[in-house]
Design an enzyme around this catalytic site. Structure first.
Site, PDB file in Angstrom:
ATOM      1  N   HIS A  20       0.817  -0.988   0.047  1.00 39.77           N
ATOM      2  CA  HIS A  20      -0.025   0.085  -0.004  1.00 39.77           C
ATOM      3  C   HIS A  20       0.818   1.302   0.158  1.00 39.77           C
ATOM      4  CE1 HIS A  20      -3.801   2.166   1.888  1.00 39.77           C
ATOM      5  NE2 HIS A  20      -3.176   2.994   1.023  1.00 39.77           N
ATOM      6  N   HIS A  22       1.452   5.109  -2.309  1.00 37.79           N
ATOM      7  CA  HIS A  22       1.045   5.865  -3.449  1.00 37.79           C
ATOM      8  C   HIS A  22       2.303   6.483  -3.840  1.00 37.79           C
ATOM      9  CE1 HIS A  22      -3.434   5.662  -2.695  1.00 37.79           C
ATOM     10  NE2 HIS A  22      -2.740   5.422  -1.455  1.00 37.79           N
ATOM     11  N   HIS A 200      -9.538   1.041  -1.398  1.00 38.23           N
ATOM     12  CA  HIS A 200      -9.495   1.721  -0.200  1.00 38.23           C
ATOM     13  C   HIS A 200     -10.980   1.579   0.322  1.00 38.23           C
ATOM     14  CE1 HIS A 200      -5.595   3.348  -1.331  1.00 38.23           C
ATOM     15  NE2 HIS A 200      -5.307   4.142  -0.571  1.00 38.23           N
ATOM     16  N   GLU A 203     -11.209   3.396   5.950  1.00 31.35           N
ATOM     17  CA  GLU A 203     -10.059   4.283   6.253  1.00 31.35           C
ATOM     18  C   GLU A 203     -10.763   5.113   7.263  1.00 31.35           C
ATOM     19  OE1 GLU A 203      -7.988   6.587   3.369  1.00 31.35           O
ATOM     20  OE2 GLU A 203      -6.361   7.191   4.989  1.00 31.35           O
ATOM     21  N   ASP A 281       1.856   3.841   2.932  1.00 33.00           N
ATOM     22  CA  ASP A 281       0.913   4.772   2.248  1.00 33.00           C
ATOM     23  C   ASP A 281       1.514   5.921   1.539  1.00 33.00           C
ATOM     24  OD1 ASP A 281      -1.942   5.469   1.600  1.00 33.00           O
ATOM     25  OD2 ASP A 281      -2.393   6.137   3.451  1.00 33.00           O
ATOM     26  N   ASP A 282       1.587   7.032   2.223  1.00 37.75           N
ATOM     27  CA  ASP A 282       2.386   8.130   1.658  1.00 37.75           C
ATOM     28  C   ASP A 282       3.491   8.923   2.666  1.00 37.75           C
ATOM     29  OD1 ASP A 282       0.005   8.953  -0.587  1.00 37.75           O
ATOM     30  OD2 ASP A 282      -0.910   8.758   1.353  1.00 37.75           O
TER      31      ASP A 282
HETATM   32  N1  ADE Z   1      -4.558   8.886  -1.681  1.00 38.97           N
HETATM   33  C1  ADE Z   1      -3.162   9.045  -1.285  1.00 38.97           C
HETATM   34  N2  ADE Z   1      -3.366   8.609   0.088  1.00 38.97           N
HETATM   35  C2  ADE Z   1      -4.507   8.249   0.236  1.00 38.97           C
HETATM   36  C3  ADE Z   1      -5.261   7.751   1.406  1.00 38.97           C
HETATM   37  N3  ADE Z   1      -4.554   7.350   2.613  1.00 38.97           N
HETATM   38  N4  ADE Z   1      -6.420   7.648   1.248  1.00 38.97           N
HETATM   39  C4  ADE Z   1      -7.081   7.637   0.397  1.00 38.97           C
HETATM   40  N5  ADE Z   1      -6.389   8.227  -0.841  1.00 38.97           N
HETATM   41  C5  ADE Z   1      -5.260   8.529  -0.789  1.00 38.97           C
HETATM   42 ZN    ZN Z   2      -3.777   4.730   0.449  1.00 37.44          ZN
END
Ligand code: ADE
Ligand code: ZN
Length: 335
Positions: A20, A22, A200, A203, A281-282
């Protein structure tokens, strides 16, 4: 060495899979600043520390605004290559040996960047990483759920020209108000074209969205899914099917899904027999790549060596690698 030190060493030296991630979320502030200058893109920050101090989010929506703004500095194929190359070096540093990477083509195509530029830059960097240090990878294209299904169909048409590079489709962006059912037809078409599906769900959104992703979008994995514990029937279903949940702990803290890491439900999910693992994630926005996520969770939740091992093995089990390759990595943990 104390038991805690042993676990930290184990985390660092173990091979891991990341499921996971991005790619646009790996754009570090210094790189963002450099690209803005190079491509002559106006950003509302005059230095790197101003960028860093803007990374203070109250929820998913507040993050997405900054995240999409940051992505505007990516223009040329070389920019996507460099972005991905910087990430694969992080993989090497973190002992990530297999990475399944999301990208958001609508973010780029809708501001005039050619689909080919985006996918080719990402793909070439991943190929080079495979040649130079053996990193294996898969690319998953995400639909932006705040846009309509028509826009999704258009981008899917473009993805069909790159089926050799893209293994699956997913769904990201603003969750609340954009339920999976909005994209039922789109996912049906993607499955018909041979793409794997993930989404997703759960969350910030309710367990109902996880049910919809499973039943309507036929997903192979749920991204995040941390809200599932609100619904016992859903937990039972996720346990029985062993559908993976790609949990991202530091992301959940930064986006205030949980107040503190000590309150995160990762350990609870694990102890209920759910197929969970840890992802970043990011990472450029949330303060850490995979080892930092694991190390901080270990400390906050007092994860045992056995629990950490299960999380790492689950990362391979839940991947889209072929069974033989999965087993090859998992066998390294058998002693
Ligand atoms: N795009 C990038 N990170 C995300 C996240 N945690 N949830 C939804 N969309 C995303
Ligand atoms: Zn994500």
């Amino acid at each position: 060495m104390s038991e805690k030190e042993k676990i930290i060493e184990f985390i660092k030296r173990s091979p891991k899979a990341e499921l996971h991630l991005h790619i646009e979320g790996t754009l570090e502030p210094s790189h963002l600043f450099k690209l803005a200058k190079k491509n002559n893109i106006k950003i509302p920050f005059s230095n790197i520390s101003e960028i860093k101090s803007a990374y203070n989010f109250s929820n998913l929506e507040s993050f997405l605004k900054i995240f999409y703004q940051g992505s505007r500095v990516l223009i040329k194929e070389q920019d996507f290559f460099d972005l991905t190359w910087a990430y694969v070096l992080k993989c090497k540093e973190n002992n990530v040996v297999h990475a399944e990477i999301f990208f958001d083509p609508q973010t780029h195509v809708n501001r005039g960047i050619n689909f080919d530029i985006v996918i080719n830059g990402i793909y070439k960097a991943l190929q080079k990483a495979n040649k130079e240090f053996g990193l294996t990878s898969k690319i998953i294209m995400c639909f932006l759920r705040h846009l309509d299904e028509v826009s999704g169909f258009k981008i899917l048409d473009q993805a069909l020209l790159h089926k050799d590079k893209i293994v699956g489709v997913g769904m990201d962006s603003s969750e609340i108000g954009n339920p999976p059912r909005k994209f039922e037809k789109l996912f049906k078409k993607a499955i018909g074209e041979g793409f794997l599906t993930v989404a997703h769900a759960g969350e910030e959104g309710p367990p109902e969205y996880i049910w919809e992703a499973l039943n309507l979008l036929k997903v192979k994995r749920i991204d995040h899914g941390v809200q599932c514990l609100q619904n016992e029937k859903l937990v039972q279903q996720l346990k029985d099917s062993q559908i993976p949940l790609t949990v991202c702990p530091l992301s959940n803290i930064k986006l205030r899904v949980f107040n503190k890491l000590k309150e995160h439900n990762l350990k609870k999910m694990l102890n209920k027999g759910l197929m969970v693992m840890v992802n970043s994630d990011d990472p450029a926005y949330f303060g850490g790549y995979i080892n930092k996520n694991l190390i901080e969770c270990q400390a906050a939740l007092n994860l045992s060596m056995k629990e950490v091992k299960v999380l790492i093995i689950n990362s391979f089990k839940s991947s889209f690698l072929k069974e033989e390759k999965k087993n090859e990595w998992i066998s390294k943990f058998s002693s």
